[in-house]
Write an enzyme that holds these catalytic residues in place. Structure first.
Site, PDB file in Angstrom:
ATOM      1  N   TYR A   1       0.839  -1.207   0.000  1.00  0.00           N
ATOM      2  CA  TYR A   1       0.000   0.000   0.000  1.00  0.00           C
ATOM      3  C   TYR A   1       0.872   1.254   0.000  1.00  0.00           C
ATOM      4  CZ  TYR A   1      -3.714   3.260   1.251  1.00  0.00           C
ATOM      5  OH  TYR A   1      -4.608   4.311   1.259  1.00  0.00           O
TER       6      TYR A   1
ATOM      7  N   SER B   1      -6.331   1.442  -4.333  1.00  0.00           N
ATOM      8  CA  SER B   1      -6.446   2.849  -3.973  1.00  0.00           C
ATOM      9  C   SER B   1      -5.079   3.526  -4.097  1.00  0.00           C
ATOM     10  CB  SER B   1      -7.042   2.964  -2.565  1.00  0.00           C
ATOM     11  OG  SER B   1      -7.481   4.267  -2.307  1.00  0.00           O
TER      12      SER B   1
ATOM     13  N   HIS C   1     -15.775   2.069  -3.623  1.00  0.00           N
ATOM     14  CA  HIS C   1     -14.344   1.940  -3.392  1.00  0.00           C
ATOM     15  C   HIS C   1     -13.977   0.588  -2.784  1.00  0.00           C
ATOM     16  CE1 HIS C   1     -10.465   3.810  -3.415  1.00  0.00           C
ATOM     17  NE2 HIS C   1     -10.258   3.573  -2.130  1.00  0.00           N
TER      18      HIS C   1
END
Length: 710
Positions: A478, A558, A676
Site C-alpha cells: 500500500y 487505492s 471503493h
C-alpha cells in the site's frame, strides 16, 4: 464504435479494444505543457452517455477475455468454499445486551444480532440481505444507545461514501421514523439515550452526488423522534471550509470531544463541549458552549476516554511513535501529563477497560498487547501466541469486560472475551475452516531498498510448495497515509496460495509500521521511496528464488493502485502482470473530486510548483511509455466509487491501450452498483477476484485446476 486490435501473447485470438476518442487538451503549468486527451472520461457515467458507452465497450472486451481464462471457474469454486465459514464481528455491550454481526458463510451481507446477556439466544436485529435485489445495499456502522434499547445504524448503497442513518427499537425490531440523509465520514455518538451526533455535508447538486468536492462538514445533533429538518448544528467552521469534524462522547456523558482535521495527515484540533452538570443530567443544547482544548493542526490527538474532568489521549506531540497523556480539565487551565511514555515500538491503539489501559503496539508489523494501570504503571502482557493482528479491546471505565479479534494470514478472526481484572481470555466465536492452517508457512524477511533502508516483508505459501524453480508470486503493498499493512486472513489470497502460488506483503514506507518517520519517508517529496521499496521487494523475491522472471505479479488498491501504476511505468521489465484496483492515476487533478482534496497531506498540492513537478514525475497516467513492452495489466474500478472517482482508472486504461505497449492484454473491469470497496457483497467479491486472480495466474504461469476436475 471502432476498435484497435492487439494480438495477445498465449493465444491466437486478437484482443480488440474499443477506440477511445482523443481530445486536443493541453494545459501549461509552471512552463510545462501537459496533455490530457482523455479528460472527457472524468464525467460521471450516469450523466455522460459517451462515457457510459465507453464503459460498456470496455466491459464487453474484459468479460469476453476473462470468462475464457483456463481454471477461472475452479478458482472461483475454491474461493467460494474458503468464504463459506461462520464469522463474527466484534461484540459491543450496552444495557446488558451484546450486539455483533455474524455471517453464516456465503451471505452477501452480515446481519446484526444481539443477545440479552452473554449466554442469551442470538436474535437477528437487522438483516441487510433483504434490502436490495443485487445485495449492494450494506449495513455500515452502528451504535446502540447506552441503555441498549435503541440502535442507530448507517446504510451504504451501491458502495458510495454517502450514508443514510436510521434507528431501530431493539426489543420490538420496529423501525422508528428517524432518517438522516447526506451523512458522510461520520461517527454516530449518542448523547445519553436522547439522541446522537453525526457529521454531514450539504446536499450536492443533482448529477454531482459522486463527484462534487466535500467541503463545510458540519456536526449536528439529532433528537430521537424528530425529523432531520429539526436537527441542530452544534459545530462548523465556515471560515475554514476544508476542515472536517467528527464527534465522540465520553461514556459518562460528560464531554463531547470534537476532532477536526484538514487532510489525511494526523494533525488535529480538539474542541470540547461540556454537556452535563457532572451529575448525569444533560444540559440543554443552548448551553452547549464549545471550547478549544488543542488549537492549530500540529499533532496527532486521539481520544482514548474520559472520566469526569480527566481525558486520556494518544498523541505524537514530542513522541513520534506516540504516547498516552492525561488532561486534567478542572477549574483552571488544562493540565497535560504524560501517562505512558513513547517507546521503541509505535503505539497502534489504546482503550480504557474497567480501571485498566489496554495498549496495542506494532512490533515489526505484527501486534503485541499490554495492560497498565490508569496512571501508566505496567501490569501485564496479553498473550497473542503468534504472528498476527489484534483488533478491538473497546470498553469503558468501570466495566472490565471487552472483546478482541486475532487473525493471521492462515487464520480467520477468532473473537475473544477478555477480562481486564483477571487478564484472562476466553473464546466468544471461532470459525470452522475448510483448510489446515498448519499446512501454511508464514515467514518474515527483511530486504534492502535502493537507499539502504531495511524493509520487512511477509511471505506466505504452502509448506510443501516446491520453490526450486521459483513460484508464481503475488506481491502486495500500500505505502501511504500512515496505514500499516498487517497479517490478516483473506479467502481470496488463500485461494491463490492453495493453488500453488506465493503471497508476499511488503511493509514499504508511507505506512505506520515504524511510526511517523516511516510515514514521512514515503510521502510528499519522498514518495519515490515507496516505489523504490516495492521494486526492491520484487527484485528480492526473484533473487532469492522465491519467484522468478516472468512469474511475479503485483497488486495494490487505492493508493496502492497508484503504486502499481507508477512502478509498472518505472520497471515494466520486472513484472509479468499487475492489478491496479481503484487507483489514484492522475496526480495533477486528484484534488478536484470528492474526497481528493484531503490527500494533499500525502501527495502535495498540484497547484504548487515543487509539488507539481514531483507529482508529474510519477503520475501513472502521464508517464506511460510508448514503444516499451508492458506487463499484462488488469485495472478494476466501480461506477459508484466516490472516494477515488473512476475517471482515474478510465483515463489510465485509455492511455495504456492507446500506447504501443506490447502484445500482452491491458484491460479494465468496471463493476456496477459498487464503490471503493466497502459494502461489496460476497458474491461480487468472489466473481471479481476469480477474474483478477485468474488473469494474474495465466500471466505468471500458475497452473489452476482445470474446470473438468472440479
Amino acid at each position: 464504435m471502432t476498435a484497435s486490435t492487439v494480438a495477445h501473447a498465449g493465444g491466437s485470438t486478437a484482443l480488440s479494444y474499443p477506440e477511445t476518442r482523443k481530445l486536443d487538451v493541453i494545459e501549461e503549468q509552471f512552463g510545462v505543457k501537459v496533455a490530457d486527451p482523455f479528460r472527457w472520461l472524468e464525467d460521471d457515467v450516469r450523466v455522460n452517455p459517451a462515457v457510459a458507452e465507453w464503459v460498456a465497450g470496455q466491459n464487453q472486451v474484459s468479460r469476453a477475455y476473462l470468462s475464457n481464462l483456463p481454471g477461472r471457474d475452479a478458482l472461483k469454486a475454491r474461493m467460494k468454499a474458503l468464504f463459506d465459514y461462520q464469522r463474527y464481528g466484534l461484540p459491543q455491550k450496552a444495557g446488558g445486551r451484546y450486539f455483533f454481526t455474524k455471517n453464516d458463510g456465503l451471505q452477501n451481507q452480515s446481519p446484526l444480532y444481539y443477545r440479552n446477556g452473554l449466554r442469551g439466544k442470538d436474535r437477528v436485529l437487522i438483516d441487510p440481505n433483504a434490502w436490495a435485489k443485487d445485495a449492494a445495499t450494506a449495513l455500515d456502522q452502528w451504535e446502540p444507545s447506552p441503555d441498549g434499547k435503541l440502535l442507530a445504524y448507517a446504510i451504504q448503497d451501491g458502495g458510495s461514501d454517502w450514508r443514510t442513518i436510521k434507528v431501530v427499537d431493539v426489543k420490538t425490531g420496529a423501525q422508528l421514523g428517524d432518517e438522516i440523509r447526506w451523512a458522510k465520514f461520520t461517527n454516530i455518538a449518542w448523547v445519553g439515550n436522547e439522541g446522537f451526533l453525526y457529521s454531514r455535508f450539504a446536499e450536492p447538486a443533482k448529477g454531482q452526488e459522486f463527484q462534487a468536492l466535500n467541503e463545510n462538514q458540519t456536526l449536528y445533533f439529532h433528537r430521537i423522534g424528530t425529523s432531520q429538518a429539526e436537527d441542530i448544528a452544534i459545530y462548523a467552521t465556515l471560515d475554514r471550509p476544508k476542515l472536517g469534524h467528527s464527534a465522540q462522547v465520553t461514556h459518562d456523558n460528560r464531554w463531547v470531544v470534537i476532532t477536526s482535521s484538514k487532510g489525511t495527515d494526523e494533525k488535529y484540533e480538539i474542541t470540547l463541549i461540556p454537556i452535563s452538570n457532572g451529575k448525569g443530567k444533560t444540559l440543554p443544547i443552548d448551553q452547549w458552549k464549545p471550547r478549544t482544548l488543542v488549537p492549530g493542526l500540529d499533532h496527532d490527538w486521539q481520544l482514548v476516554e474520559g472520566v469526569g474532568n480527566q481525558l486520556w489521549f494518544i498523541t505524537n506531540k514530542d513522541a513520534p511513535k506516540l504516547k498516552i497523556v492525561r488532561v486534567d480539565l478542572g477549574d483552571g487551565e488544562p493540565v497535560f501529563k504524560d501517562v505512558v511514555p513513547e517507546r521503541s515500538e509505535p503505539l497502534a491503539r489504546a482503550q480504557i477497560v474497567g480501571d485498566r489501559l489496554v495498549l496495542s503496539y506494532l512490533q515489526n508489523a505484527t501486534s503485541i498487547a499490554e495492560m497498565t494501570a490508569l496512571d501508566g504503571t505496567p501490569l501485564q502482557t496479553i498473550s497473542l501466541n503468534s504472528i498476527g493482528t489484534a483488533s478491538g479491546f473497546s470498553g469503558k471505565p468501570g466495566d472490565p469486560e471487552t472483546f478482541y479479534a486475532f487473525s493471521s494470514f492462515n487464520q480467520p478472526s477468532t473473537i475473544y472475551r477478555f477480562n481486564s481484572l483477571t487478564g484472562k481470555s476466553s473464546i466468544f466465536g471461532r470459525p470452522e475452516l475448510s483448510f489446515d492452517p498448519a499446512s501454511i508457512a508464514i515467514e518474515q524477511h527483511f530486504y534492502v531498498s535502493k537507499d539502504g533502508t531495511k524493509v520487512p516483508m511477509f511471505i506466505v505459501h504452502k509448506k510443501d510448495l516446491d520453490l526450486s524453480k521459483g513460484a508464481p508470486t503475488l506481491l502486495y503493498a500500500y505505502g501511504g497515509f500512515n496505514v500499516a499493512q498487517l497479517p490478516t486472513f483473506d479467502a481470496r489470497r488463500m485461494a491463490w496460495i492453495e493453488s500453488g502460488g506465493v503471497f508476499a506483503l511488503a511493509n514499504i514506507r508511507g505506512g505506520s509500521e515504524y511510526g511517523k518517520a516511516w510515514h514521512d519517508a514515503g510521502r510528499l517529496l519522498n514518495k519515490q521511496n515507496v516505489f523504490d521499496d516495492f521494486i526492491a521487494a520484487g527484485e528480492y523475491l526473484i533473487q532469492q528464488g522465491i519467484s522468478a522472471k516472468g512469474k511475479l505479479a503485483i497488486e495494490g488498491r487505492s493508493n496502492g493502485g497508484l503504486l502499481v501504476g507508477a512502478v509498472v511505468n518505472q520497471r515494466p521489465d520486472l513484472f509479468a502482470a499487475g492489478h491496479a484496483a481503484v487507483g489514484v492515476m492522475d496526480m495533477l487533478r486528484f484534488d478536484r473530486f470528492t474526497a481528493g482534496r484531503y490527500w494533499v497531506d500525502d501527495y502535495g498540492y498540484p497547484n504548487k510548483e515543487t509539488d507539481f513537478r514531483n507529482l508529474l514525475g510519477y503520475s501513472p497516467y502521464h508517464n506511460i511509455k510508448s514503444g516499451v513492452e508492458y506487463p499484462a495489466m488488469i485495472v478494476t474500478t466501480a461506477d459508484t466509487d466516490d472516494r477515488v472517482v473512476p475517471g482515474h482508472s478510465f483515463k489510465y486504461t485509455a492511455a495504456l491501450q492507446a500506447a504501443n505497449a506490447g502484445p500482452k492484454p491491458h484491460i479494465i473491469r468496471i463493476e456496477t452498483r459498487a464503490g471503493h470497496g466497502s459494502g461489496k457483497p460476497t458474491d461480487k467479491l468472489i466473481e471479481e477476484y476469480s477474474d483478477v486472480y485468474g488473469f494474474l495466474a495465466k500471466w505468471t504461469g500458475l497452473e489452476l485446476e482445470d474446470d473438468a476436475a472440479k
